[in-house]
Design a protein around this motif. Structure first.
Motif, short mmCIF file in Angstrom:
data_model
loop_
_atom_site.label_atom_id
_atom_site.label_comp_id
_atom_site.label_asym_id
_atom_site.label_seq_id
_atom_site.Cartn_x
_atom_site.Cartn_y
_atom_site.Cartn_z
N SER A 109 0.82 -1.21 0.00
CA SER A 109 0.00 0.00 0.00
C SER A 109 0.86 1.27 0.00
O SER A 109 0.52 2.26 -0.67
N ARG A 110 1.96 1.24 0.75
CA ARG A 110 2.88 2.39 0.73
C ARG A 110 3.45 2.60 -0.68
O ARG A 110 3.57 3.74 -1.16
N GLU A 111 3.83 1.51 -1.32
CA GLU A 111 4.38 1.62 -2.66
C GLU A 111 3.35 2.15 -3.64
O GLU A 111 3.65 3.03 -4.47
N VAL A 112 2.10 1.65 -3.55
CA VAL A 112 1.04 2.14 -4.43
C VAL A 112 0.79 3.63 -4.18
O VAL A 112 0.58 4.41 -5.12
N ALA A 113 0.82 4.05 -2.91
CA ALA A 113 0.62 5.46 -2.59
C ALA A 113 1.70 6.33 -3.24
O ALA A 113 1.40 7.38 -3.84
N ASN A 114 2.95 5.92 -3.12
CA ASN A 114 4.05 6.69 -3.72
C ASN A 114 3.96 6.71 -5.24
O ASN A 114 4.19 7.74 -5.89
N LEU A 115 3.63 5.56 -5.83
CA LEU A 115 3.49 5.49 -7.29
C LEU A 115 2.36 6.41 -7.76
O LEU A 115 2.51 7.14 -8.74
N CYS A 116 1.23 6.37 -7.05
CA CYS A 116 0.08 7.21 -7.43
C CYS A 116 0.42 8.69 -7.31
O CYS A 116 0.03 9.50 -8.16
N ALA A 117 1.13 9.05 -6.25
CA ALA A 117 1.49 10.46 -6.06
C ALA A 117 2.40 10.94 -7.20
O ALA A 117 2.22 12.04 -7.74
N HIS A 146 -6.34 1.76 -0.64
CA HIS A 146 -7.07 1.00 -1.67
C HIS A 146 -7.34 -0.44 -1.24
O HIS A 146 -8.32 -1.05 -1.68
N ASP A 147 -6.49 -1.04 -0.39
CA ASP A 147 -6.70 -2.42 0.07
C ASP A 147 -7.16 -2.48 1.52
O ASP A 147 -6.98 -3.51 2.19
N ILE A 148 -7.77 -1.40 2.03
CA ILE A 148 -8.19 -1.36 3.43
C ILE A 148 -9.28 -2.39 3.71
O ILE A 148 -9.47 -2.83 4.85
N GLY A 149 -9.99 -2.82 2.66
CA GLY A 149 -11.04 -3.82 2.86
C GLY A 149 -10.53 -5.20 3.19
O GLY A 149 -11.31 -6.07 3.60
N LYS A 150 -9.21 -5.44 3.05
CA LYS A 150 -8.65 -6.76 3.36
C LYS A 150 -8.39 -6.96 4.84
O LYS A 150 -8.08 -8.08 5.25
N VAL A 151 -8.46 -5.91 5.64
CA VAL A 151 -8.10 -6.03 7.07
C VAL A 151 -9.29 -5.75 7.97
O VAL A 151 -9.11 -5.44 9.14
N THR A 152 -10.51 -5.87 7.46
CA THR A 152 -11.67 -5.71 8.33
C THR A 152 -11.80 -6.92 9.23
O THR A 152 -11.55 -8.05 8.79
N LEU A 166 -18.02 -10.01 0.63
CA LEU A 166 -18.05 -8.98 -0.39
C LEU A 166 -16.64 -8.77 -0.91
O LEU A 166 -15.67 -9.05 -0.21
N PRO A 167 -16.47 -8.27 -2.15
CA PRO A 167 -15.12 -7.96 -2.62
C PRO A 167 -14.45 -6.92 -1.73
O PRO A 167 -15.11 -6.01 -1.24
N HIS A 168 -13.14 -7.07 -1.55
CA HIS A 168 -12.46 -6.17 -0.61
C HIS A 168 -12.49 -4.73 -1.11
O HIS A 168 -12.44 -3.79 -0.31
N ALA A 169 -12.58 -4.51 -2.43
CA ALA A 169 -12.65 -3.15 -2.94
C ALA A 169 -13.95 -2.48 -2.52
O ALA A 169 -13.97 -1.30 -2.12
N ILE A 170 -15.06 -3.21 -2.56
CA ILE A 170 -16.35 -2.65 -2.15
C ILE A 170 -16.36 -2.39 -0.65
O ILE A 170 -16.85 -1.36 -0.18
N ILE A 171 -15.79 -3.34 0.13
CA ILE A 171 -15.71 -3.13 1.59
C ILE A 171 -14.89 -1.89 1.90
O ILE A 171 -15.27 -1.06 2.73
#
Length: 521
Positions: free
Chosen positions: A341-349, A369-375, A381-386
């Motif tokens: 997630s850190r890498e994706v954040a830096n890439l997106c920025a 973006h993957d916060i739904g995987k740690v509920t 439900l798909p983790h993206a929707i969560i």
């Protein structure tokens, strides 16, 4: 002979006189003692009366003080209530005055509005008359133009529209062709340039999470303490942490096995504290594991806060910060989720900066973006929707919510940063060695095992150990009897057989522990 009689008589007389004198002396002594006793009794009675009088005065003083205190408290309370009543009355009077004033203002305003309405009605009547005059003039002008041009107004309008439409279509087609040709020449080149520059400017570590942790010890003698008498210590530790403790012939090492990194870390830290303390028994183990679990929760919050600070992200909700910290102990296809997630954040920025988009929103969406995987509950439900629902719940920007929900195409992309999140997620996961799909499917199978067992009534805790070959289930001794425990084990095995696919066989162990607790006070 006469002398003896005389002596005897004298002795008897002397004895009688002595007895009499002694009796008189005793009576006198008894009388003196009686007098002294009576005087002492009078003194005691007098002293008791004095003490009673003093006590009576003290009690009366205390009663008076208490009465005065209660009276003052009552008066104070009465004054407070009286003041409150006066204040409320003043507020009511002020409110009445305010309402009265508002009613007067409303009435005055109503009169003004009525006057304005009358004036507007007059103006409307004048405008209607003026409109009729203009329409009549327009009809006369149109009739004259139709006579001159030999066409009706509708026919002239249609011819003009057709001419303009044809000309606009020709110009638009020419412009579209030029734009498409230019885009084909430059789009692929620019996209590759941005992606390459972004990857080069972002360097992230990859951590492959295993299912085994090693706890190093100084001496093999400690292994006996950890195992305990008849293995009770190691059983208590496994039951409290939900992992498998393997104490084998490996010198100066103990293996901690479990698919959940949080459980393994709790077990490792608990072992470290127990060994350092030296007191190892079931009660102490439970106490240390509870403290360690609390410390891990605090560490999770600290990791989330530190990650947000490192990335320059501010204003995250505390629950989102906690979930970001939990990513540290979660893997996605073998890739550490927090690092991903850190890498994706830096890439997106970086990409957002190149494209002139909102860098803060892009970085925030990349981290979440993957916060739904740690509920904790993990609904079906798909983790993206969560993740999108969580972001909406905690008042994140709509563009960020859309980017989270659309990064696996579950919903339509409506924000400009949504394609960036999807692209950066693919870039981060597609690097050689970054992910292992086998690990993810393995962990999912273990979680499904635990979920299948925990769904039964009476089950308190459930842990998958032995690489998924054994399922240990702790039940409530008050609600589950020994006979029901055996039936529960059978029912769980049948459910696993029907609903899951797995290699080999799975051992289902139901543990029913009865505890009697009392306190010495």
């Amino acid at each position: 002979m006469s002398d003896i009689l005389l002596i005897l008589i004298t002795a008897i007389v002397a004895l009688a006189v002595g007895v009499y004198i002694g009796r008189l002396l005793l009576q006198k002594v008894y009388k003196q003692q009686e007098v002294a006793a009576r005087q002492k009794a009078k003194a005691i009675i007098r002293e008791a009366e004095i003490n009673a009088e003093a006590i009576k005065k003290d009690r009366m003083l205390e009663a008076k003080e208490k009465f005065l205190k209660l009276r003052s408290e009552f008066e104070e309370e009465s004054n407070k209530k009286k003041n409150i009543i006066i204040q409320n009355e003043n507020k009511v009077k002020q409110r009445e005055q305010h309402v009265t004033k508002q009613m007067e203002d409303n009435k005055r305003r109503e009169n003004e509005l009525n006057k304005e309405k009358e004036a507007l009605n007059l103006q409307l009547e004048h405008l209607h008359k003026r409109k009729e005059e203009v329409e009549n003039q327009h009809k006369e002008v149109v009739a004259q133009l139709e006579k001159i041009a030999g066409l009706t107004a509708s026919e002239a309008r249609e011819q003009l529209v057709d001419a303009l439409k044809s000309e606009a279509t020709t110009q638009a087609s020419s412009h579209i062709k030029d734009i498409v040709a230019q885009a084909k020449l430059t789009a692929t080149k620019e996209a590759k340039k941005i992606v390459i520059e972004t990857i080069q400017r972002t360097a992230a570590e990859h951590a492959i999470e295993n299912c085994v942790s090693v706890f190093n010890i100084e001496s093999d003698d400690i292994k006996g303490k950890i195992i305990g008498r008849e293995g009770r210590n190691i059983r208590a530790l496994e039951a409290a942490t939900g992992v498998e403790i393997i104490v084998d012939d490996t010198p100066e090492a103990i293996i901690i096995s479990g698919f959940d990194p949080v459980r393994r870390e709790i077990a490792r830290l608990s072992l470290h504290r127990l060994v350092a303390d030296g007191r190892i028994h079931p009660a102490r183990i439970e106490e240390v594991v509870t403290k360690t679990r609390k410390n891990i929760e605090e560490e999770i919050i600290e990791i989330g806060e530190r990650t947000a600070i490192d990335l320059g992200i501010h204003g995250l909700h505390p629950e989102l910060i906690k979930m970001v910290g939990r990513m540290r102990f979660r893997s996605s296809y073998g890739q550490n989720l927090l690092q991903h997630s850190r890498e994706v954040a830096n890439l997106c920025a970086t990409m957002a900066a190149e494209l002139g988009l909102n860098v803060k929103h892009a970085k925030r969406a990349g981290l979440l973006h993957d916060i739904g995987k740690v509920t904790p509950d993990e609904p079906e439900l798909p983790h993206a929707i969560i993740g999108m629902e969580l972001a909406k719940k905690y008042k994140e920007h709509p563009d960020i919510c859309n980017a989270i929900g659309a990064h696996h195409d579950e919903i339509e992309m409506t924000a400009m940063i949504s394609p960036l999140i999807q692209a950066c997620d693919a870039i981060s996961g597609s690097r050689p060695g970054a992910r292992r799909e086998i690990m993810e499917s393995y962990i999912k199978r273990l979680k499904d095992l635990e979920a299948a067992a925990i769904s039964f009534e009476g089950v308190n805790q459930c842990y998958a150990i032995q690489a998924g070959r054994e399922l240990r289930i702790m039940v409530d001794a008050d609600n589950v009897t020994d006979e029901k425990a055996a039936q529960l084990s059978f029912d769980i095995s049948q459910k696993i057989e029907k609903e899951m696919q797995y290699p080999g066989q799975i051992k289902i162990t139901v543990i029913r522990e009865m505890r009697a607790i009392s306190y010495a006070k």
